[in-house]
Design an enzyme around this catalytic site. Sequence first.
Site: not given
Length: 313
Positions: A114, A240, A270
């Site tokens: 990520c 993020h 996500n």
Amino acid sequence: MRGLHIVATGHYAPKRVITNDDLSKIVETSDEWITERTGMKRRHYCTEEEGNVSMASAAARIALDRAGIDLSEIGSLVVATFSGDYFVPSTACLVQRELGLPDEMICYDLNAACSGFLFGLETVRGLLLQSEKRYALLIGSEVISRKLNMSDRGTCILFGDGAGAVVLELDENRGYTSVMGCRGDDRLIYCNASEDSDKKVHMEGQETYKFAVMKVPKLIKEVVAKAGLNMDQIDRFVCHQANARIIESVAKVLKQPMDKFYMNIQEYGNTSAASVAIALSELWESGMCKEGDKIVLAGFGAGKTWGAVVLDY
Ligand code: COA
């Protein structure tokens, strides 16, 4: 110090939309639980015909069309991903073919989970500094839906597929400040590749949550101070998109209003390395940022990895 100019952006999300109610038919969960704990309402999953290369190419095509540049002036193409269609060739090499980009360029994938888009910015800036070509293409693209264990309800509800792309160039008149880091860990979030594993993503949710709410505000404070700025001088934060509660907690610790924090988690969940890239592309489309705005991009994730930059939009 030569900064980075975001020349143009683009993003792509598969048309197949999976709502919280759809997930509740597969795994013991509910729209109420997911919404309350994460802020997520939908995520996008690739259809059988789609994959990492097709999504990354679609996002990049939009960014390149918007940039309107001479393609022979692109010297590097980096794709941040942990979910390529192949181990080899890289997604980047196949995107180069799809887009008909010139042979005289370096193409490779970068795996920082990520934090991939943040590590990608740092890497691409380094490539641009030693390149004879003017532009670089950075893409974050993930097909996580194919790496989900649909009986692991604490993990599978969180992730989705998507891709975001940026065309970048160096710019004397723009700043660039970064803080990146890693503390090797294979326990919090992992996707084991060994033959005797299920090769699916697993996350220790609570511990990852604690890591994020502790690390991200510190990281942003550090990068903003390193840029010689104070928090009130930052126009926009793009974090993020892992959990709306994490972003709200970051805003609270930094004493900044939530409307400075871009949030699209309700739509995509996500998307790992794609999340900051997709958010940037949506910001670009919305016209919410104007030239010269100071923006902070911040990511964290498996590895453990983290990274943040301050850029002039
Ligand atoms: N639906 C319903 N119940 C669920 C569930 C789901 N999808 N997933 C877990 N639960 C249950 C658990 O079994 C547990 O039940 P119990 O109390 O009976 O044992 C309860 O809900 C609480 O579980 P817990 O894991 O403590 O929930 P949480 O409040 O920590 O929320 C996350 C879970 C995953 C939403 C949260 O931990 C999180 O967002 N973590 C960080 C994610 C992140 O940053 N990821 C980034 C990776 S880059």
